[in-house]
Design a protein around this motif. Structure first.
Motif, PDB file in Angstrom:
ATOM      1  N   UNK A   5       0.704  -1.086  -0.036  1.00  0.00           N
ATOM      2  CA  UNK A   5      -0.061  -0.042   0.039  1.00  0.00           C
ATOM      3  C   UNK A   5       0.781   1.185  -0.184  1.00  0.00           C
ATOM      4  N   UNK A   6       2.232   1.092  -0.144  1.00  0.00           N
ATOM      5  CA  UNK A   6       3.028   2.367  -0.206  1.00  0.00           C
ATOM      6  C   UNK A   6       2.972   3.205  -1.590  1.00  0.00           C
ATOM      7  N   UNK A   7       3.071   4.199  -1.398  1.00  0.00           N
ATOM      8  CA  UNK A   7       3.363   5.075  -2.539  1.00  0.00           C
ATOM      9  C   UNK A   7       4.625   5.448  -3.084  1.00  0.00           C
ATOM     10  N   UNK A   8       5.218   5.587  -4.197  1.00  0.00           N
ATOM     11  CA  UNK A   8       6.382   5.769  -4.541  1.00  0.00           C
ATOM     12  C   UNK A   8       6.398   7.083  -5.322  1.00  0.00           C
ATOM     13  N   UNK A   9       7.298   7.835  -5.020  1.00  0.00           N
ATOM     14  CA  UNK A   9       7.677   9.168  -5.889  1.00  0.00           C
ATOM     15  C   UNK A   9       8.932   9.263  -6.509  1.00  0.00           C
ATOM     16  N   UNK A  10       9.144   9.281  -7.837  1.00  0.00           N
ATOM     17  CA  UNK A  10      10.511   9.405  -8.398  1.00  0.00           C
ATOM     18  C   UNK A  10      10.523  10.752  -8.846  1.00  0.00           C
ATOM     19  N   UNK A  11      11.900  11.545  -8.554  1.00  0.00           N
ATOM     20  CA  UNK A  11      12.015  12.743  -8.654  1.00  0.00           C
ATOM     21  C   UNK A  11      13.260  12.911  -9.782  1.00  0.00           C
ATOM     22  N   UNK A  12      12.803  13.400 -11.124  1.00  0.00           N
ATOM     23  CA  UNK A  12      13.940  13.217 -12.053  1.00  0.00           C
ATOM     24  C   UNK A  12      13.957  14.831 -12.359  1.00  0.00           C
ATOM     25  N   UNK A  13      15.344  14.970 -12.289  1.00  0.00           N
ATOM     26  CA  UNK A  13      15.776  16.351 -12.688  1.00  0.00           C
ATOM     27  C   UNK A  13      15.987  16.392 -14.206  1.00  0.00           C
ATOM     28  N   UNK A  14      15.514  17.151 -14.889  1.00  0.00           N
ATOM     29  CA  UNK A  14      15.989  17.235 -16.630  1.00  0.00           C
ATOM     30  C   UNK A  14      17.317  17.171 -16.844  1.00  0.00           C
ATOM     31  N   UNK A  26      -3.766  12.020  -8.143  1.00  0.00           N
ATOM     32  CA  UNK A  26      -4.970  11.171  -7.582  1.00  0.00           C
ATOM     33  C   UNK A  26      -4.718   9.896  -6.613  1.00  0.00           C
ATOM     34  N   UNK A  27      -5.488   9.448  -5.733  1.00  0.00           N
ATOM     35  CA  UNK A  27      -5.626   8.262  -4.982  1.00  0.00           C
ATOM     36  C   UNK A  27      -5.054   6.948  -5.705  1.00  0.00           C
ATOM     37  N   UNK A  28      -5.598   6.662  -6.820  1.00  0.00           N
ATOM     38  CA  UNK A  28      -5.200   5.237  -7.464  1.00  0.00           C
ATOM     39  C   UNK A  28      -3.594   5.401  -7.990  1.00  0.00           C
ATOM     40  N   UNK A  29      -3.141   6.340  -7.878  1.00  0.00           N
ATOM     41  CA  UNK A  29      -1.611   6.357  -8.605  1.00  0.00           C
ATOM     42  C   UNK A  29      -0.711   5.968  -7.300  1.00  0.00           C
ATOM     43  N   UNK A  30      -0.225   4.575  -7.798  1.00  0.00           N
ATOM     44  CA  UNK A  30       0.994   3.947  -7.057  1.00  0.00           C
ATOM     45  C   UNK A  30       2.422   4.635  -6.975  1.00  0.00           C
ATOM     46  N   UNK A  31       2.651   5.053  -8.172  1.00  0.00           N
ATOM     47  CA  UNK A  31       4.085   5.759  -8.584  1.00  0.00           C
ATOM     48  C   UNK A  31       3.818   6.835  -9.246  1.00  0.00           C
ATOM     49  N   UNK A  32       4.257   7.857  -9.019  1.00  0.00           N
ATOM     50  CA  UNK A  32       4.353   9.249  -9.757  1.00  0.00           C
ATOM     51  C   UNK A  32       5.595   9.763  -9.912  1.00  0.00           C
ATOM     52  N   UNK A  33       5.803  10.409 -10.812  1.00  0.00           N
ATOM     53  CA  UNK A  33       7.234  10.755 -11.495  1.00  0.00           C
ATOM     54  C   UNK A  33       7.308  12.376 -11.580  1.00  0.00           C
ATOM     55  N   UNK A  34       7.951  13.091 -11.118  1.00  0.00           N
ATOM     56  CA  UNK A  34       7.940  14.471 -11.186  1.00  0.00           C
ATOM     57  C   UNK A  34       9.145  14.960 -12.072  1.00  0.00           C
ATOM     58  N   UNK A  35       9.031  15.739 -13.154  1.00  0.00           N
ATOM     59  CA  UNK A  35      10.131  15.936 -14.000  1.00  0.00           C
ATOM     60  C   UNK A  35      10.311  17.413 -13.782  1.00  0.00           C
ATOM     61  N   UNK A  36      11.684  17.791 -13.178  1.00  0.00           N
ATOM     62  CA  UNK A  36      11.613  19.211 -12.796  1.00  0.00           C
ATOM     63  C   UNK A  36      12.961  19.825 -12.531  1.00  0.00           C
ATOM     64  N   UNK A  37      13.300  20.618 -11.821  1.00  0.00           N
ATOM     65  CA  UNK A  37      14.539  21.553 -12.006  1.00  0.00           C
ATOM     66  C   UNK A  37      14.976  21.723 -10.565  1.00  0.00           C
ATOM     67  N   UNK A  38      16.467  21.927 -10.535  1.00  0.00           N
ATOM     68  CA  UNK A  38      17.279  22.172  -9.403  1.00  0.00           C
ATOM     69  C   UNK A  38      16.927  23.884  -8.992  1.00  0.00           C
ATOM     70  N   UNK A  39      17.051  24.340  -7.748  1.00  0.00           N
ATOM     71  CA  UNK A  39      17.523  23.521  -6.586  1.00  0.00           C
ATOM     72  C   UNK A  39      16.132  22.771  -6.126  1.00  0.00           C
ATOM     73  N   UNK A  40      15.108  23.107  -6.640  1.00  0.00           N
ATOM     74  CA  UNK A  40      13.696  22.514  -6.112  1.00  0.00           C
ATOM     75  C   UNK A  40      13.801  20.894  -6.088  1.00  0.00           C
ATOM     76  N   UNK A  41      14.160  20.363  -6.866  1.00  0.00           N
ATOM     77  CA  UNK A  41      14.119  18.740  -6.726  1.00  0.00           C
ATOM     78  C   UNK A  41      14.996  18.217  -5.708  1.00  0.00           C
ATOM     79  N   UNK A  42      16.392  18.749  -5.578  1.00  0.00           N
ATOM     80  CA  UNK A  42      17.244  18.419  -4.546  1.00  0.00           C
ATOM     81  C   UNK A  42      16.707  18.633  -3.181  1.00  0.00           C
ATOM     82  N   UNK A  43      16.216  19.933  -2.890  1.00  0.00           N
ATOM     83  CA  UNK A  43      15.565  20.249  -1.814  1.00  0.00           C
ATOM     84  C   UNK A  43      14.331  19.479  -1.394  1.00  0.00           C
ATOM     85  N   UNK A  44      13.620  19.239  -2.460  1.00  0.00           N
ATOM     86  CA  UNK A  44      12.398  18.507  -2.128  1.00  0.00           C
ATOM     87  C   UNK A  44      12.635  17.029  -1.472  1.00  0.00           C
TER      88      UNK A  44
END
Length: 183
Positions: free
Chosen positions: A10-19, A107-125
């Motif tokens: 039941x765990x969610x997973x977040x992937x943070x991808x820097x461009x 949305x609640x049904x998403x088990x793995x979300x991937x965020x494509x973004x920029x630094x310094x926001x990604x590293x700090x997040x």
């Protein structure tokens, strides 16, 4: 040392991808900067590694900046499946609190979300969500979160509960077209 994906059902997973690495054309506004040749090599490597490590997302949230969109397009070609993508202008230039607000709307049904973004926001997040937990991958990530790198974070609870200190870093990977650095 690399950890695998979160194994809790039941765990969610977040992937943070820097461009990937961007070019700096003299006439282009920052938002419109394209990928550099190295970025065009590295972005597909990120996609291959996401597929190989079982980190194919259920949903992608991508900055509207050209370099982020190009990164995702090239990475997505390597996944072998279609993934829904939301291009969100709030991701461009966002700080960690703003990024958490975006992610709480997944949305609640998403088990793995991937965020494509920029630094310094990604590293700090990534550092804020993990609450400074210890480990080789975390040390490496906080020393430098380079272009084409991604962090995989697992957390219990739903997306609305995502908060500083609520996640754990399970992997940190630096994708390169000619080599791969894993932690």
């Amino acid at each position: 040392m690399e950890s695998g994906p979160v194994n809790e059902p039941d765990a969610a997973r977040l992937v943070l991808l820097r461009h990937a690495k961007s070019a700096w054309p003299p006439d282009a506004a920052d938002h419109e900067r394209p990928l550099a040749p190295r970025g065009r090599r590295d972005a597909p490597a990120a996609g291959r590694l996401l597929r190989e490590t079982g980190c194919v997302p259920d949903l992608v949230i991508c900055s509207t900046a050209r370099r982020a969109r190009e990164t995702w397009d090239l990475a997505a070609e390597q996944l072998g499946v279609e993934v829904p993508v939301r291009y969100d202008e709030r991701v461009y230039g966002a700080d960690p609190a703003e990024l958490i607000d975006v992610l709480r709307q997944v949305p609640a049904g998403v088990g793995t979300a991937l965020l494509v973004g920029h630094n310094p926001g990604m590293e700090d997040l990534a550092a804020g969500l993990t609450g400074g937990a210890e480990g080789d991958a975390l040390v490496r990530m906080t020393e430098k979160f380079p272009t084409s790198a991604y962090a995989v974070l697992g957390f219990a609870g739903g997306w609305p509960a995502l908060a500083p200190g609520s996640a754990r870093l399970t992997a940190f990977v630096v994708a390169r077209g000619d080599r791969t650095g894993r932690a």
